[in-house]
Design a protein around this motif. Structure first.
Motif, short mmCIF file in Angstrom:
data_model
loop_
_atom_site.label_atom_id
_atom_site.label_comp_id
_atom_site.label_asym_id
_atom_site.label_seq_id
_atom_site.Cartn_x
_atom_site.Cartn_y
_atom_site.Cartn_z
N THR A 179 0.81 -1.21 0.00
CA THR A 179 0.00 0.00 0.00
C THR A 179 0.85 1.26 0.00
OG1 THR A 179 -0.10 0.04 2.42
CG2 THR A 179 -1.84 -1.14 1.27
N CYS A 180 1.99 1.27 0.50
CA CYS A 180 3.05 2.29 0.41
C CYS A 180 2.93 3.64 1.10
CB CYS A 180 3.35 2.58 -1.04
SG CYS A 180 4.31 1.31 -1.86
N PRO A 181 2.03 4.13 1.78
CA PRO A 181 0.66 3.65 2.02
C PRO A 181 -0.29 4.22 0.98
CG PRO A 181 1.15 5.52 3.41
CD PRO A 181 2.35 5.32 2.54
N GLY A 182 -0.92 3.44 0.17
CA GLY A 182 -1.84 3.90 -0.85
C GLY A 182 -1.53 3.30 -2.20
N GLY A 183 -0.28 3.01 -2.43
CA GLY A 183 0.08 2.27 -3.64
C GLY A 183 0.27 3.12 -4.87
N VAL A 184 -0.44 4.25 -4.99
CA VAL A 184 -0.37 5.08 -6.19
C VAL A 184 0.05 6.50 -5.79
CG1 VAL A 184 -1.62 6.05 -8.15
CG2 VAL A 184 -2.17 3.74 -7.34
N THR A 200 -8.45 3.79 -15.32
CA THR A 200 -7.93 2.70 -14.49
C THR A 200 -6.41 2.65 -14.61
OG1 THR A 200 -9.94 1.40 -14.85
CG2 THR A 200 -8.01 0.22 -14.03
N CYS A 201 -5.76 2.64 -13.44
CA CYS A 201 -4.30 2.52 -13.38
C CYS A 201 -3.97 1.36 -12.46
CB CYS A 201 -3.68 3.82 -12.89
SG CYS A 201 -1.88 3.75 -12.71
N ASP A 202 -3.41 0.29 -13.05
CA ASP A 202 -3.14 -0.93 -12.29
C ASP A 202 -4.44 -1.43 -11.66
OD1 ASP A 202 -1.60 -3.02 -11.39
OD2 ASP A 202 -0.65 -1.90 -9.77
N ASP A 203 -4.53 -1.49 -10.35
CA ASP A 203 -5.75 -1.98 -9.71
C ASP A 203 -6.61 -0.85 -9.14
OD1 ASP A 203 -5.02 -4.63 -10.19
OD2 ASP A 203 -3.80 -4.72 -8.36
N THR A 204 -6.30 0.39 -9.49
CA THR A 204 -7.04 1.55 -8.96
C THR A 204 -7.83 2.22 -10.07
OG1 THR A 204 -5.27 1.90 -7.34
CG2 THR A 204 -6.83 3.70 -7.66
N SER A 205 -9.11 2.54 -9.77
CA SER A 205 -9.98 3.17 -10.77
C SER A 205 -10.46 4.52 -10.26
CB SER A 205 -11.18 2.27 -11.08
OG SER A 205 -10.75 1.07 -11.71
N TYR A 206 -10.63 5.46 -11.20
CA TYR A 206 -11.13 6.80 -10.90
C TYR A 206 -12.28 7.11 -11.86
CZ TYR A 206 -6.39 7.04 -8.92
OH TYR A 206 -5.22 6.77 -8.23
N ASN A 207 -13.45 7.48 -11.30
CA ASN A 207 -14.57 7.92 -12.12
C ASN A 207 -14.49 9.44 -12.26
OD1 ASN A 207 -15.58 5.36 -12.49
ND2 ASN A 207 -17.00 5.49 -10.78
N THR A 220 25.60 -5.53 2.29
CA THR A 220 25.53 -6.97 2.56
C THR A 220 24.10 -7.48 2.56
OG1 THR A 220 25.48 -6.54 4.94
CG2 THR A 220 27.64 -6.92 3.90
N GLY A 221 23.12 -6.58 2.44
CA GLY A 221 21.74 -7.03 2.44
C GLY A 221 20.81 -5.90 2.04
N ALA A 222 19.57 -6.24 1.73
CA ALA A 222 18.57 -5.24 1.34
C ALA A 222 17.19 -5.71 1.80
CB ALA A 222 18.58 -5.01 -0.16
N VAL A 223 16.34 -4.74 2.10
CA VAL A 223 14.97 -5.04 2.52
C VAL A 223 14.01 -4.37 1.54
CG1 VAL A 223 13.24 -4.76 4.34
CG2 VAL A 223 15.65 -5.16 4.94
N GLY A 224 13.17 -5.16 0.89
CA GLY A 224 12.15 -4.60 0.01
C GLY A 224 11.06 -3.91 0.82
N VAL A 225 10.70 -2.70 0.45
CA VAL A 225 9.72 -1.93 1.24
C VAL A 225 8.35 -1.95 0.58
CG1 VAL A 225 9.17 0.32 2.21
CG2 VAL A 225 11.55 -0.47 2.14
N CYS A 226 8.22 -1.43 -0.61
CA CYS A 226 6.90 -1.43 -1.26
C CYS A 226 7.05 -1.14 -2.74
CB CYS A 226 5.97 -0.41 -0.63
SG CYS A 226 6.35 1.29 -1.07
N LYS A 227 5.98 -1.45 -3.48
CA LYS A 227 5.94 -1.16 -4.90
C LYS A 227 5.09 0.10 -5.10
CE LYS A 227 4.25 -2.99 -9.30
NZ LYS A 227 3.51 -4.09 -9.96
N LEU A 228 5.70 1.10 -5.71
CA LEU A 228 5.00 2.37 -5.94
C LEU A 228 4.58 2.47 -7.40
CD1 LEU A 228 4.10 5.21 -5.10
CD2 LEU A 228 6.42 6.00 -5.61
N THR A 229 3.26 2.68 -7.60
CA THR A 229 2.73 2.93 -8.94
C THR A 229 2.55 4.44 -9.10
OG1 THR A 229 1.55 0.81 -8.97
CG2 THR A 229 0.80 2.51 -10.52
#
Length: 413
Positions: free
Chosen positions: A27-32, A200-207, A106-115
């Motif tokens: 959510t990233c928070p929100g994802g978009v 529609t963008c990815d899984d988010t829609s706007y009317n 020496t390492g990495a932590v994935g946080v979130c996917k931002l659209t």
């Protein structure tokens, strides 16, 4: 059987994937994040003494905290167990999966996917009057969508009433894009109502609410107004009954009708739900007052719009013509006759023996009395009937005086 080394390897891989999945917040928070806006990402820096935020598109270290944080332009972060990265103005280069990496790599932590997205502006136009559509006809709509973007798959749709029409299905765009799309809509009860464009963008829609055509409406209802009285000659206080025939109306949401007579508006129907083409007859009664005189009209309310209908029959309420009442004329005539009778002398009596001295002294007093009362009657006659009557009365007085003088001469002889 698995040996001990293979078992340890599998457990380590499982732990790695479980740990990574648990720390990625989709959510990233929100994802978009929208182009040009401020956006924040919250990530656990794990047990790293020093760490960096890594931009997904080019692996750039936008913020390094070890222990103090330094950053490149447009980014900043906090050095906390839950570090907060702030993107000051989101660009398409910020799309993808953000990571927090150990400063010693020496390492990495994935946080979130931002659209990354940008919602478009839109305009809708039609090839005919969209406020007066007939059922079972075709309407050509032109949809102009400007300046849209999505870093993932994007889509465009047209919504008319309860019908969803696809304009463009899941496609990729490399940058901010515009499109002009023509769509033919078949007009039925389901397609009547509000017009929207769905982005529609990815899984988010706007009317989106577009400029231009806002809704599709059926052609206006037919109406006729009749009355139980002559509406061209109404007296105040009359109880007037109007009958309204309303035919062929439909509203996708809630319908209503208002009746306006003069400056007064009455509600006939309110918040009515219709499932099909509808006819109705409405009766409305009221006492006629002065503010009811004037034009008569009917307003049809539907889908947040008001339309004044062109009705047949009664179109105006008019007051009866005012005339002089007979009573006032008769009163003036009676007063005039009364004045004339008061001013006219009594008929001359037949010759009689000479009166005694006492009788002779009475006659002048009678004449004087008649003469003194005549100015009052004359003034009254003048006030009531005017100059012509005054002349007539004056003439009668002169004649009466002449006759009286002759009578006195006879008596003197």
């Amino acid at each position: 059987m698995l040996n001990q080394n293979h078992l340890l390897l599998l457990l380590g891989l499982a732990g790695f994937f479980i740990s990574g999945a648990a720390q990625i917040d989709s959510t990233c928070p929100g994802g978009v994040g929208h182009l040009g806006t401020n956006y924040t990402i919250v990530g656990d820096r794990s047990n790293y003494t020093g760490f960096v935020w890594v931009r997904p598109s080019d692996d750039l270290y936008v913020v390094t905290c070890n222990p103090n944080c330094s950053s490149v332009a447009g980014y900043r972060a906090t050095n906390d167990p839950s570090s907060i990265l702030t993107i000051e103005s989101v660009g398409n280069i910020d799309a993808g999966t953000w990571n927090i990496r150990n400063a010693d790599e020496t390492g990495a932590v994935g946080v979130c996917k931002l659209t990354v997205a940008q919602t478009p502006e839109c305009t809708v136009s039609g090839d005919r009057d969209t406020d007066a559509l007939d059922l079972d006809t075709a309407l050509l709509l032109t949809v102009n969508v400007t300046d849209y973007y999505c870093s993932e798959l994007t889509g465009l749709s047209l919504i008319t009433g309860a019908v969803l029409e696809t304009l463009k299905v899941n496609h990729n765009v490399s940058g901010v894009t515009s499109d002009v799309i023509n769509k033919t809509v078949s007009i039925n009860l389901s397609s009547l109502g509000d017009v929207r464009v769905r982005f529609t963008c990815d899984d988010t829609s706007y009317n989106l609410s577009c400029r231009g055509v806002q809704r599709l409406l059926k052609s206006p209802p037919q109406c006729n107004i009749s009355s139980d009285s002559d509406t061209n000659a109404l007296d105040l206080g009359t109880n007037l009954n109007l009958t309204l025939e309303l035919r062929g109306y439909y509203c996708s949401q809630q319908a209503g009708f208002d009746l306006t007579t003069g400056s007064v508006t009455d509600v006939l129907l309110q918040n009515q739900t219709t499932n099909n083409i509808t006819d109705t007859v409405q009766h409305h009664s009221f006492n006629v007052t002065s503010d009811r005189f004037g034009d008569v009209s009917v307003t049809f309310r539907c889908d947040n719009s008001n339309r004044t209908l062109s009705c047949g029959g009664v179109s105006k309420l008019t007051a009866a013509t005012t005339t002089t009442t007979p009573g006032s004329t008769e009163t003036s005539t009676n007063n005039s006759n009364s004045s004339m009778q008061t001013s006219s002398p009594s008929p001359s009596p037949s010759p009689s023996p000479s009166p005694s001295p006492s009788e002779g002294s009475t006659t002048p007093k009678s004449t004087t009395s008649t003469t003194e009362s005549s100015p009052t009657d004359l003034t009254l006659g003048l006030a009531i009937v005017g100059l012509p009557v005054f002349i007539c009365v004056l003439a009668l007085i002169v004649i009466a005086c002449i006759l009286q003088r002759k009578r006195l001469k006879k008596i003197g002889k």
